[in-house]
Structures are given as C-alpha cells and as structure tokens.
Design an enzyme around this catalytic site. Structure first.
Site, PDB file in Angstrom:
ATOM      1  N   GLU A   1      -4.516   2.316  -4.464  1.00 26.95           N
ATOM      2  CA  GLU A   1      -3.051   2.366  -4.373  1.00 26.95           C
ATOM      3  C   GLU A   1      -2.479   1.088  -3.763  1.00 26.95           C
ATOM      4  OE1 GLU A   1      -4.592   4.180  -0.537  1.00 26.95           O
ATOM      5  OE2 GLU A   1      -5.191   4.232  -2.636  1.00 26.95           O
TER       6      GLU A   1
ATOM      7  N   ASP B   1       0.858  -1.180   0.000  1.00 29.60           N
ATOM      8  CA  ASP B   1       0.000   0.000   0.000  1.00 29.60           C
ATOM      9  C   ASP B   1       0.894   1.229   0.000  1.00 29.60           C
ATOM     10  OD1 ASP B   1      -2.807   1.169   0.492  1.00 29.60           O
ATOM     11  OD2 ASP B   1      -1.615   2.101   2.075  1.00 29.60           O
TER      12      ASP B   1
END
Length: 168
Positions: free
Chosen positions: A94, A51
């Site tokens: 993301e 992440d």
C-alpha cells in the site's frame, strides 16, 4: 503490428498490473536517471513516499477486492494530481512514491497536503457500508548541487514517512 506488441509488452513490464501506474523496478530506474540529471544540472529534486494508513484493516473488514479498489483509486488520485514531468509508482503493498524533478521541498509539501486531502475526502462503498481512507506522506528533498546517492534519498523519505505516521 510488431511495434504494437512490443509497446504492449513494455507497458506490462513497466507498470503495476493492479493500479496501472509505474512499478518499483521502473521507479528505481527513473530515480537513477533523475539523480544524474540533478547532479549535472543542479536542480531541486524531491521524493514523496505515501502509505495508506491501516490498510490491513480495510482488507480484513471489507475484503481484498475492496482493498484493490482503494489502491486503484489512490493511483488515480496521484496521477490526477501530478504534472507531466512528475513520476508516480507503486512502491510495494500500500505504498506509493512520487518523484518530483525541479521541485523544492516547500512546493512538494503543498502538493503532498493536496494529495493527502484528496485521498481523505474520497468515500468508498463496500456492501452498503461507507468508509474513508487516510494516508501518511513522507518527503525528502535534494537541493541543487547536493551529491546524495539514490539510497540516501530513499532512506530519508522512508524515515520521513515513519515520522509522519508517528505524528498522525
């Protein structure tokens, strides 16, 4: 000619349009295949979940186009860091996942650190302002012969990612 069109359509269906690495749907299919292989042949199987830290701030500060550049570069770093048998995909937003067949947790941790360092070392330039990005990476592994299901492995890696984010 027809096979070229089929190949192009399949590629578009299997890959994330922005980053050009595999998409979530293709990852889900591949994970099921690798879990079946893991159970049959009793080899290690490890999953990384990555992440990008404070990604919303990148979009808010530098614009969504620069956020797209960061995602594309992260995908390039992943692809350049993996073996041909490894499998990287954009999981959502993301977040990225990397499936590592025949890889122990110890070896996967070394790779995860290598990827984390490469991402942190990359400098981006947005309208004359330079910035860097960091990433948190969670890891979950199945030892040979473990009978965990796909949902268990994804849950474990998700928990490991949140632990990594909490630890900075």
């Amino acid at each position: 000619m027809q096979s070229t069109v089929f190949t192009e359509v399949k590629t578009r269906a299997d890959r994330d349009a922005l980053t050009r690495i595999y998409n979530r749907q293709t990852f889900d299919q591949r994970l099921m295949e690798e879990l079946s292989r893991h159970q049959r042949y009793r080899h290690d199987l490890t999953l990384l979940m990555l992440d990008l830290d404070r990604f919303k701030a990148i979009n808010d500060t530098h614009g969504h186009q620069m956020g797209d550049v960061v995602l594309q570069e992260t995908a390039r770093i992943l692809q350049g860091s993996l073996r041909g048998t490894d499998f990287a995909a954009r999981y959502g937003g993301e977040e990225f996942v990397v499936l590592l067949p025949h890889t122990s947790a110890e070896h996967a941790a070394i790779l995860a650190e290598r990827i984390r360092v490469k991402i942190a070392a990359k400098t981006f330039n947005a309208r004359g302002k330079r910035f860097r990005v960091t990433a948190s990476i969670g890891l979950a592994s199945l030892a040979p012969g473990a009978l965990d299901r796909e949902a268990d492995l994804v849950l474990k890696v998700d928990q490991a990612l949140y632990q990594a984010k909490a630890n900075g």
